[in-house]
Design an enzyme around this catalytic site. Structure first.
Site, PDB file in Angstrom:
ATOM      1  N   GLY A   1       0.784  -1.230   0.000  1.00 50.15           N
ATOM      2  CA  GLY A   1       0.000   0.000   0.000  1.00 50.15           C
ATOM      3  C   GLY A   1       0.817   1.281   0.000  1.00 50.15           C
ATOM      4  O   GLY A   1       0.334   2.314   0.448  1.00 50.15           O
TER       5      GLY A   1
ATOM      6  N   MET B   1      -4.271  -6.688  -7.213  1.00 48.54           N
ATOM      7  CA  MET B   1      -3.761  -7.693  -8.149  1.00 48.54           C
ATOM      8  C   MET B   1      -4.839  -8.695  -8.585  1.00 48.54           C
ATOM      9  O   MET B   1      -4.564  -9.868  -8.805  1.00 48.54           O
ATOM     10  CB  MET B   1      -2.559  -8.418  -7.527  1.00 48.54           C
ATOM     11  CG  MET B   1      -1.428  -7.472  -7.135  1.00 48.54           C
ATOM     12  SD  MET B   1      -0.837  -6.404  -8.479  1.00 48.54           S
ATOM     13  CE  MET B   1       0.167  -7.584  -9.378  1.00 48.54           C
ATOM     14  N   ARG B   2      -6.071  -8.225  -8.692  1.00 46.28           N
ATOM     15  CA  ARG B   2      -7.166  -9.112  -9.081  1.00 46.28           C
ATOM     16  C   ARG B   2      -7.913  -8.454 -10.241  1.00 46.28           C
ATOM     17  O   ARG B   2      -8.186  -7.250 -10.192  1.00 46.28           O
ATOM     18  CB  ARG B   2      -8.099  -9.293  -7.886  1.00 46.28           C
ATOM     19  CG  ARG B   2      -9.243 -10.260  -8.089  1.00 46.28           C
ATOM     20  CD  ARG B   2      -9.904 -10.571  -6.758  1.00 46.28           C
ATOM     21  NE  ARG B   2      -8.967 -11.270  -5.894  1.00 46.28           N
ATOM     22  CZ  ARG B   2      -8.716 -12.581  -5.964  1.00 46.28           C
ATOM     23  NH1 ARG B   2      -9.365 -13.340  -6.813  1.00 46.28           N
ATOM     24  NH2 ARG B   2      -7.837 -13.136  -5.158  1.00 46.28           N
TER      25      ARG B   2
ATOM     26  N   HIS C   1       0.039   1.442 -13.073  1.00 38.81           N
ATOM     27  CA  HIS C   1       0.729   0.235 -13.558  1.00 38.81           C
ATOM     28  C   HIS C   1       2.214   0.557 -13.685  1.00 38.81           C
ATOM     29  O   HIS C   1       2.569   1.613 -14.206  1.00 38.81           O
ATOM     30  CB  HIS C   1       0.143  -0.191 -14.911  1.00 38.81           C
ATOM     31  CG  HIS C   1       0.791  -1.426 -15.451  1.00 38.81           C
ATOM     32  ND1 HIS C   1       0.478  -2.685 -14.976  1.00 38.81           N
ATOM     33  CD2 HIS C   1       1.769  -1.597 -16.367  1.00 38.81           C
ATOM     34  CE1 HIS C   1       1.231  -3.570 -15.608  1.00 38.81           C
ATOM     35  NE2 HIS C   1       2.021  -2.939 -16.457  1.00 38.81           N
TER      36      HIS C   1
HETATM   37  C1  GAR Z   1       3.111  -0.916  -7.548  1.00 38.47           C
HETATM   38  O1  GAR Z   1       4.361  -0.943  -8.194  1.00 38.47           O
HETATM   39  C2  GAR Z   1       1.999  -0.885  -8.577  1.00 38.47           C
HETATM   40  O2  GAR Z   1       2.292  -0.101  -9.710  1.00 38.47           O
HETATM   41  C3  GAR Z   1       1.929  -2.330  -8.936  1.00 38.47           C
HETATM   42  O3  GAR Z   1       2.035  -3.013  -7.719  1.00 38.47           O
HETATM   43  C4  GAR Z   1       2.838  -2.235  -6.828  1.00 38.47           C
HETATM   44  C5  GAR Z   1       2.070  -2.030  -5.544  1.00 38.47           C
HETATM   45  O4  GAR Z   1       2.875  -1.451  -4.558  1.00 38.47           O
HETATM   46  N1  GAR Z   1       0.701  -2.623  -9.606  1.00 38.47           N
HETATM   47  C6  GAR Z   1       0.562  -3.612 -10.484  1.00 38.47           C
HETATM   48  O5  GAR Z   1       1.479  -4.359 -10.806  1.00 38.47           O
HETATM   49  C7  GAR Z   1      -0.818  -3.726 -11.088  1.00 38.47           C
HETATM   50  N2  GAR Z   1      -0.837  -4.718 -12.118  1.00 38.47           N
HETATM   51  P1  GAR Z   1       2.213  -0.742  -3.301  1.00 38.47           P
HETATM   52  O6  GAR Z   1       1.241  -1.736  -2.684  1.00 38.47           O
HETATM   53  O7  GAR Z   1       3.380  -0.466  -2.396  1.00 38.47           O
HETATM   54  O8  GAR Z   1       1.523   0.502  -3.784  1.00 38.47           O
END
Ligand code: GAR
Length: 209
Positions: free
Chosen positions: A12, A90-91, A109
């Site tokens: 998060g 992630m869903r 992304h």
């Molecule tokens: C981030 O890098 C976001 O861009 C990526 O997951 C990470 C979450 O980090 N999102 C994806 O890969 C979506 N397909 P966080 O929980 O520390 O924000």
């Protein structure tokens, strides 16, 4: 101020960047809830410590994807958000979900879309020999990671990079980009129209800066 619900699955850090930005008096949005599909997502405790209502809806607790999303809809109906921000959620959302919030839902992304949609973006960028990488905030539409782009930020790829160290470098600019993009959207300076991200304020259009 626009009411925002943030969706997470993990640490998060992007959600917390939005929370931090929203503390500024002139920020046009407030974070009114955080929803996770993982009961142990690290971001839930961070949000709760800020006094933000949190909800975990774990898919295996529901008989079907529809039932899972119905539970999320019920929480959303209570929170009555203007905007949904996906931040490491992630869903994949169903078409029903996306249509319900189309034009009101944005995602971050960790690649320069349309390059490298989906998973393992950093390793794929390294394997492709990219010299820059970055992140994208875009409207959510039914094609995964395909919606119109609101803003992007780039970082260099170093020859010594592993996927992990590139991910960390990209994450630092994610934390800057997402609040900027949410600010524009919440101010009504960018909207989705005819399948495109349309700037209603040329001076603020990320693509034209
Ligand atoms: C981030 O890098 C976001 O861009 C990526 O997951 C990470 C979450 O980090 N999102 C994806 O890969 C979506 N397909 P966080 O929980 O520390 O924000």
């Amino acid at each position: 101020r626009k009411r925002v619900v943030v969706f997470i699955s993990g640490g998060g850090s992007n959600m917390m960047a939005l929370v931090a930005a929203a503390k500024a008096g002139d920020f046009p949005a407030e974070i009114v809830g955080v929803i996770s599909d993982k009961a142990d997502a690290g971001g839930l405790a961070k949000a709760a410590a800020q006094g933000i209502p949190t909800f975990a809806f774990v898919r295996k607790d529901f008989a079907s994807k529809e039932a899972h999303e119905e539970a999320i809809f019920a929480a959303l109906d209570q929170l009555s958000p203007d905007i949904l921000c996906l931040a490491g959620y992630m869903r994949l959302l169903s078409g029903t979900f996306i249509q319900r919030y189309e034009g009101r839902m944005i995602n971050i992304h960790p690649s320069l879309l349309p390059l490298f949609p989906g998973l393992h973006t950093h390793q794929r960028a390294i394997d492709a020999g990219m010299r820059i990488a970055g992140c994208t905030v875009h409207f959510v539409t039914e094609g995964m990671d395909e919606g119109p782009v609101i803003g992007q930020a780039a970082v260099p790829v170093l020859s010594s990079d592993t996927a992990d160290c590139l991910a960390a470098r990209v994450l630092t600019v994610e934390h800057q980009l997402y609040p900027q993009a949410l600010r524009l959207f919440a101010q009504g300076k960018v909207k989705m129209e005819g399948g495109k991200a349309v700037s209603t304020d040329a001076a603020a259009a990320p693509a034209e800066r």
